[in-house]
Write an enzyme that holds these catalytic residues in place. Structure first.
Site, short mmCIF file in Angstrom:
data_model
loop_
_atom_site.label_atom_id
_atom_site.label_comp_id
_atom_site.label_asym_id
_atom_site.label_seq_id
_atom_site.Cartn_x
_atom_site.Cartn_y
_atom_site.Cartn_z
N LYS A 7 89.11 66.85 29.27
CA LYS A 7 89.22 66.94 27.81
C LYS A 7 90.29 66.01 27.23
O LYS A 7 90.02 64.84 26.98
CB LYS A 7 89.45 68.40 27.40
CG LYS A 7 88.26 69.31 27.82
CD LYS A 7 88.30 70.66 27.17
CE LYS A 7 87.30 71.64 27.72
NZ LYS A 7 85.97 71.57 27.15
N TYR A 56 85.41 80.06 33.50
CA TYR A 56 84.38 79.04 33.65
C TYR A 56 85.05 77.77 34.14
O TYR A 56 86.06 77.34 33.59
CB TYR A 56 83.70 78.78 32.30
CG TYR A 56 82.64 77.71 32.33
CD1 TYR A 56 81.39 77.96 32.89
CD2 TYR A 56 82.88 76.45 31.79
CE1 TYR A 56 80.40 76.98 32.91
CE2 TYR A 56 81.91 75.46 31.81
CZ TYR A 56 80.68 75.73 32.37
OH TYR A 56 79.72 74.75 32.39
N ASP A 107 93.05 75.50 36.89
CA ASP A 107 92.07 74.72 36.14
C ASP A 107 92.63 74.56 34.73
O ASP A 107 92.51 75.45 33.88
CB ASP A 107 90.71 75.43 36.13
CG ASP A 107 89.68 74.65 35.32
OD1 ASP A 107 90.06 73.62 34.71
OD2 ASP A 107 88.52 75.07 35.29
N1 HOZ Z 1 82.28 73.91 28.34
C1 HOZ Z 1 82.28 73.91 26.92
C2 HOZ Z 1 82.65 75.23 26.37
N2 HOZ Z 1 83.74 75.87 26.93
C3 HOZ Z 1 80.93 73.55 26.37
C4 HOZ Z 1 80.89 72.17 25.92
C5 HOZ Z 1 79.64 71.81 25.09
O1 HOZ Z 1 78.69 72.54 25.02
O2 HOZ Z 1 79.67 70.76 24.51
#
Ligand code: HOZ
Length: 428
Positions: free
Chosen positions: A267, A144, A239
């Site tokens: 992050k 992802y 990534d």
């Molecule tokens: N992309 C996040 C999980 N891998 C989700 C972040 C969220 O829902 O706060």
């Protein structure tokens, strides 16, 4: 455990916010429960609106490596906000954080700050296309990279959790430029590179996959990708939104000794504030506007609060033995959970890279999306709800990663393992 106030807030939220949440995977939908509304956090703990106290392994999905409300981060943000939250003009802090990133990640010679991981990957791909003059990109099933159109193809995280890896609303004409290989299969990449010779701009990969659960790269896989990219003139993008400053100060590229052409970050470098970044070779980065023609922009890019929180966080990570201590804690908790499952006679497949770990509800090895997708998600949901009831807050999906922070104490870890022992006994 009482969830009365959270339930009430969720009912209210569903009226004004689609699905009651501002990001799908936090909805608890796949584990058959309502989400908890969080009131505050401190260190390794979060507290919901009903006053329940949890040991937190979500850590805001990765950023909180030093725990919630670390005093250095709080002080930095408070001091910054007193002088203004956003100017839409350059500030000295942007140079400081850029230089810290460049120093930590030698493959990054120049870096552009943005406001989210999605923006970082989307922009990195545009730049790779602009630089190479090629349209196609290659990603991996179950990885992802945010929710831009080109990347919502066989995607992990919430897209995998809710069974919409190819989202409605992405025109087939956009998605047709995205090729998908299998994680850990160089063969699948060689085949695609052969079929699309001279047409692939970039290969984008999570060097440690964290959005189909935690899936480490097999020995030689990242090295093999590097070789294919070098031979075929393809830009290799790591990534590292999740793994950057997480699995080592210099990210997965430091841990595995493989050098990409470009890297995306997010992050941790924002210390819990909205941030993203992409960087790489000077020659590529200089094609970016305004030095080059590839356009990318953002009102809140390089935001002073995010820069301050990021600088303060990176300074914490630079303290001696930070990563060794985190490694020791993470090993204890991940092995403790795996042992709890084993002694209950309930086999799981446990994975861990540094402070990222996952308990796959699967008897066989998990090394790509087809193997991850065979997990028993109903059993995972029972485990998740059991752990929650014992005061342990995990990601509400089999296809996410658990994050340990430097704030997790021995008592937290003991509590977690005791909860796992209880839960696996009930499930078995
Ligand atoms: N992309 C996040 C999980 N891998 C989700 C972040 C969220 O829902 O706060």
């Amino acid at each position: 455990m009482n969830h009365e106030r959270s339930s009430l807030l969720f009912q209210q939220a569903r009226i004004s916010i689609p699905g009651g949440v501002n990001s799908p995977v936090r909805a608890f939908k796949s584990v058959g429960a309502d989400p908890l509304f969080i009131k505050k956090a401190a260190g390794s703990h979060i507290y919901d609106e009903d006053g329940n106290d949890f040991v937190d392994y979500v850590g805001s999905w990765g950023p909180m490596i030093a725990g919630h409300c670390h005093p250095d981060v709080v002080t930095a943000v408070k001091q910054t906000v007193e002088n203004g939250a956003s100017f839409g003009a350059p500030t000295e802090r942007e140079i400081t954080l850029a230089n810290m990133v460049i120093e930590a990640v030698p493959s990054i010679e120049m870096v552009r700050m943005v406001s989210s991981g999605t923006e970082a990957t989307m922009s990195a791909i545009r730049l790779a296309r602009g630089y190479t003059g090629r349209d196609k990109i290659l990603k991996f099933s179950g990885c992802y990279h945010g929710h831009s159109d080109a990347l919502l193809v066989k995607a992990g995280s919430g897209a995998a959790t809710f069974g919409v890896p190819d989202s409605p609303g992405v025109p087939a004409d956009f998605a047709k430029h995205t090729l998908t290989g299998e994680y850990n299969s160089l063969e699948s990449v060689r085949e695609l590179a052969k079929q699309n010779k001279g047409q692939i701009a970039c290969i984008i990969i999570e060097p440690v996959a964290g959005n189909m659960g935690t899936v480490p790269p097999r020995e030689g896989f990242l090295e093999g990708l590097r070789q294919i990219c070098t031979n075929e003139g393809i830009i290799l993008i790591f990534d590292e939104v999740m793994s950057g400053f997480r699995v080592a100060y210099g990210g997965a590229q430091e841990l595995y000794g493989v050098t990409p052409d470009m890297t995306t970050l997010g992050k941790i470098i924002g210390g819990g504030l909205p941030v993203g970044a992409f960087g790489g070779k000077r020659e590529i980065m200089e094609k970016l506007s305004p030095s080059g023609g590839v356009y990318q922009a953002g009102t809140l890019s390089g935001n002073p609060l995010a820069m301050s929180a990021g600088i303060a966080t990176l300074n914490i990570l630079r303290q001696p033995a930070f990563y060794q201590n985190l490694e020791d804690r993470s090993r204890l908790v991940a092995e403790g959970i795996a042992n709890a499952a084993r002694s209950a006679g309930y086999p799981i497949y446990s994975t861990r890279v540094g402070s990222m770990f996952c308990a796959f509800f699967c008897k066989e090895a998990v090394y790509d999306w087809p193997t991850a997708s065979r997990c028993d998600t109903a059993a995972f949901a029972r485990y998740f709800l059991g752990m929650l009831n014992e005061g342990i807050y995990l990601a509400p999906s089999q296809f996410e990663t658990a994050f340990v922070s430097s704030a997790h104490s021995e008592a937290d870890i003991e509590k977690t393992i005791a909860a796992a022992v209880k839960c696996f006994r009930l499930i078995a």
